[in-house]
Design a protein around this motif. Structure first.
Motif, PDB file in Angstrom:
ATOM      1  N   ARG A  11       0.833  -1.216   0.000  1.00 11.31           N
ATOM      2  CA  ARG A  11       0.000   0.000   0.000  1.00 11.31           C
ATOM      3  C   ARG A  11       0.867   1.266   0.000  1.00 11.31           C
ATOM      4  O   ARG A  11       0.493   2.285   0.543  1.00 11.31           O
ATOM      5  CB  ARG A  11      -0.960   0.038   1.184  1.00 11.31           C
ATOM      6  CG  ARG A  11      -1.891  -1.132   1.293  1.00 11.31           C
ATOM      7  CD  ARG A  11      -2.916  -1.094   0.173  1.00 11.31           C
ATOM      8  NE  ARG A  11      -3.931  -2.109   0.333  1.00 11.31           N
ATOM      9  CZ  ARG A  11      -4.045  -3.161  -0.472  1.00 11.31           C
ATOM     10  NH1 ARG A  11      -3.227  -3.319  -1.473  1.00 11.31           N
ATOM     11  NH2 ARG A  11      -4.986  -4.036  -0.282  1.00 11.31           N
ATOM     12  N   MET A  12       2.022   1.178  -0.617  1.00 10.45           N
ATOM     13  CA  MET A  12       2.925   2.320  -0.765  1.00 10.45           C
ATOM     14  C   MET A  12       2.862   2.746  -2.232  1.00 10.45           C
ATOM     15  O   MET A  12       3.816   2.587  -2.988  1.00 10.45           O
ATOM     16  CB  MET A  12       4.340   1.939  -0.335  1.00 10.45           C
ATOM     17  CG  MET A  12       4.430   1.551   1.135  1.00 10.45           C
ATOM     18  SD  MET A  12       6.083   1.009   1.617  1.00 10.45           S
ATOM     19  CE  MET A  12       6.904   2.573   1.737  1.00 10.45           C
ATOM     20  N   PHE A  13       1.707   3.261  -2.612  1.00 17.76           N
ATOM     21  CA  PHE A  13       1.445   3.553  -4.017  1.00 17.76           C
ATOM     22  C   PHE A  13       2.374   4.619  -4.578  1.00 17.76           C
ATOM     23  O   PHE A  13       2.743   4.578  -5.750  1.00 17.76           O
ATOM     24  CB  PHE A  13      -0.017   3.962  -4.208  1.00 17.76           C
ATOM     25  CG  PHE A  13      -0.987   2.918  -3.743  1.00 17.76           C
ATOM     26  CD1 PHE A  13      -1.038   1.671  -4.349  1.00 17.76           C
ATOM     27  CD2 PHE A  13      -1.849   3.166  -2.691  1.00 17.76           C
ATOM     28  CE1 PHE A  13      -1.925   0.690  -3.927  1.00 17.76           C
ATOM     29  CE2 PHE A  13      -2.746   2.195  -2.265  1.00 17.76           C
ATOM     30  CZ  PHE A  13      -2.783   0.960  -2.876  1.00 17.76           C
ATOM     31  N   HIS A  14       2.765   5.588  -3.768  1.00 18.88           N
ATOM     32  CA  HIS A  14       3.671   6.631  -4.236  1.00 18.88           C
ATOM     33  C   HIS A  14       5.025   6.038  -4.628  1.00 18.88           C
ATOM     34  O   HIS A  14       5.623   6.436  -5.612  1.00 18.88           O
ATOM     35  CB  HIS A  14       3.815   7.737  -3.198  1.00 18.88           C
ATOM     36  CG  HIS A  14       4.322   7.292  -1.863  1.00 18.88           C
ATOM     37  ND1 HIS A  14       3.612   6.444  -1.037  1.00 18.88           N
ATOM     38  CD2 HIS A  14       5.475   7.581  -1.212  1.00 18.88           C
ATOM     39  CE1 HIS A  14       4.303   6.228   0.072  1.00 18.88           C
ATOM     40  NE2 HIS A  14       5.442   6.908  -0.012  1.00 18.88           N
ATOM     41  N   ARG A  15       5.468   5.061  -3.876  1.00 15.58           N
ATOM     42  CA  ARG A  15       6.731   4.399  -4.207  1.00 15.58           C
ATOM     43  C   ARG A  15       6.574   3.519  -5.447  1.00 15.58           C
ATOM     44  O   ARG A  15       7.503   3.388  -6.240  1.00 15.58           O
ATOM     45  CB  ARG A  15       7.210   3.559  -3.042  1.00 15.58           C
ATOM     46  CG  ARG A  15       7.550   4.382  -1.840  1.00 15.58           C
ATOM     47  CD  ARG A  15       8.948   4.116  -1.435  1.00 15.58           C
ATOM     48  NE  ARG A  15       9.257   4.937  -0.276  1.00 15.58           N
ATOM     49  CZ  ARG A  15      10.362   5.606  -0.190  1.00 15.58           C
ATOM     50  NH1 ARG A  15      11.234   5.568  -1.157  1.00 15.58           N
ATOM     51  NH2 ARG A  15      10.610   6.335   0.863  1.00 15.58           N
ATOM     52  N   GLU A  47     -11.928   5.138   3.354  1.00 13.75           N
ATOM     53  CA  GLU A  47     -11.939   6.543   3.725  1.00 13.75           C
ATOM     54  C   GLU A  47     -11.746   6.762   5.226  1.00 13.75           C
ATOM     55  O   GLU A  47     -11.023   7.639   5.640  1.00 13.75           O
ATOM     56  CB  GLU A  47     -13.261   7.166   3.268  1.00 13.75           C
ATOM     57  CG  GLU A  47     -13.108   8.586   2.844  1.00 13.75           C
ATOM     58  CD  GLU A  47     -14.303   9.061   2.087  1.00 13.75           C
ATOM     59  OE1 GLU A  47     -15.231   9.545   2.748  1.00 13.75           O
ATOM     60  OE2 GLU A  47     -14.314   8.944   0.867  1.00 13.75           O
ATOM     61  N   ASN A  48     -12.378   5.978   6.059  1.00 10.37           N
ATOM     62  CA  ASN A  48     -12.278   6.170   7.506  1.00 10.37           C
ATOM     63  C   ASN A  48     -11.622   4.978   8.192  1.00 10.37           C
ATOM     64  O   ASN A  48     -11.679   4.842   9.399  1.00 10.37           O
ATOM     65  CB  ASN A  48     -13.670   6.406   8.110  1.00 10.37           C
ATOM     66  CG  ASN A  48     -14.268   7.697   7.609  1.00 10.37           C
ATOM     67  OD1 ASN A  48     -13.583   8.698   7.505  1.00 10.37           O
ATOM     68  ND2 ASN A  48     -15.546   7.668   7.266  1.00 10.37           N
ATOM     69  N   ASP A  49     -11.004   4.139   7.443  1.00 12.24           N
ATOM     70  CA  ASP A  49     -10.434   2.915   7.975  1.00 12.24           C
ATOM     71  C   ASP A  49      -9.123   3.186   8.719  1.00 12.24           C
ATOM     72  O   ASP A  49      -8.384   4.113   8.396  1.00 12.24           O
ATOM     73  CB  ASP A  49     -10.199   1.952   6.813  1.00 12.24           C
ATOM     74  CG  ASP A  49      -9.908   0.540   7.267  1.00 12.24           C
ATOM     75  OD1 ASP A  49      -9.155  -0.126   6.566  1.00 12.24           O
ATOM     76  OD2 ASP A  49     -10.423   0.109   8.307  1.00 12.24           O
ATOM     77  N   ASP A  54      -3.070   4.635   9.053  1.00 14.61           N
ATOM     78  CA  ASP A  54      -1.712   4.115   9.196  1.00 14.61           C
ATOM     79  C   ASP A  54      -0.886   4.437   7.957  1.00 14.61           C
ATOM     80  O   ASP A  54       0.267   4.850   8.060  1.00 14.61           O
ATOM     81  CB  ASP A  54      -1.763   2.603   9.425  1.00 14.61           C
ATOM     82  CG  ASP A  54      -0.407   2.007   9.690  1.00 14.61           C
ATOM     83  OD1 ASP A  54       0.341   2.597  10.497  1.00 14.61           O
ATOM     84  OD2 ASP A  54      -0.104   0.956   9.096  1.00 14.61           O
ATOM     85  N   ARG A  55      -1.490   4.283   6.784  1.00 11.28           N
ATOM     86  CA  ARG A  55      -0.797   4.600   5.530  1.00 11.28           C
ATOM     87  C   ARG A  55      -0.449   6.084   5.465  1.00 11.28           C
ATOM     88  O   ARG A  55       0.638   6.464   5.046  1.00 11.28           O
ATOM     89  CB  ARG A  55      -1.684   4.202   4.351  1.00 11.28           C
ATOM     90  CG  ARG A  55      -1.043   4.400   3.033  1.00 11.28           C
ATOM     91  CD  ARG A  55      -1.920   3.825   1.926  1.00 11.28           C
ATOM     92  NE  ARG A  55      -1.771   4.677   0.782  1.00 11.28           N
ATOM     93  CZ  ARG A  55      -2.731   5.302   0.166  1.00 11.28           C
ATOM     94  NH1 ARG A  55      -3.957   5.154   0.549  1.00 11.28           N
ATOM     95  NH2 ARG A  55      -2.506   6.072  -0.857  1.00 11.28           N
ATOM     96  N   LEU A  56      -1.358   6.913   5.919  1.00 10.49           N
ATOM     97  CA  LEU A  56      -1.119   8.353   5.929  1.00 10.49           C
ATOM     98  C   LEU A  56       0.041   8.705   6.863  1.00 10.49           C
ATOM     99  O   LEU A  56       0.906   9.491   6.510  1.00 10.49           O
ATOM    100  CB  LEU A  56      -2.392   9.094   6.358  1.00 10.49           C
ATOM    101  CG  LEU A  56      -2.321  10.606   6.406  1.00 10.49           C
ATOM    102  CD1 LEU A  56      -2.054  11.170   5.018  1.00 10.49           C
ATOM    103  CD2 LEU A  56      -3.614  11.170   6.967  1.00 10.49           C
TER     104      LEU A  56
END
Length: 113
Positions: A11-15, A47-49, A54-56
């Motif tokens: 879940r590191m989409f930017h990478r 959205e609210n998970d 954690d990803r943010l």
């Protein structure tokens, strides 16, 4: 492309998008489209998970994200968007800023829509 898939799994989409920028080959555009589809689906679903939070938090600790956030043009874009201005058209025409905003969107820092 494999490295991009690993980052998507984490879940590191930017990478994942950065890995695709460094990759060569004809399937890059297809892979990039897949990553953006995952970003969109993930952001809408979570959205609210707790996982999204954690990803943010992980993204905020990323040095590349921090560098983008400190960019004066990116800050100006963010301020105009928060104040309800129509800054999208102006800034998205600037390739450098567009790439940084897309990177922040993939990191989960910026959400549009």
């Amino acid at each position: 492309i494999r490295l991009s898939n690993v980052y998507c799994f984490l879940r590191m989409f930017h990478r994942a998008l950065r890995a695709l920028q460094d990759a060569e080959g004809k399937d890059i555009n297809d892979e990039r489209a897949k990553v953006w589809k995952l970003v969109y689906e993930y952001n809408m679903k979570n959205e609210n998970d707790e996982d999204a939070k954690d990803r943010l938090n992980k993204s905020k600790n990323d040095t590349e994200v921090e560098k983008c956030m400190k960019d004066p043009e990116v800050q100006s874009f963010m301020q105009k968007m928060q104040s309800g201005g129509n800054a999208q058209a102006d800034f998205m025409n600037n390739n450098d800023i567009r790439k940084k905003i897309e990177f922040l969107m993939a990191a989960g820092i910026v959400r549009m829509g």
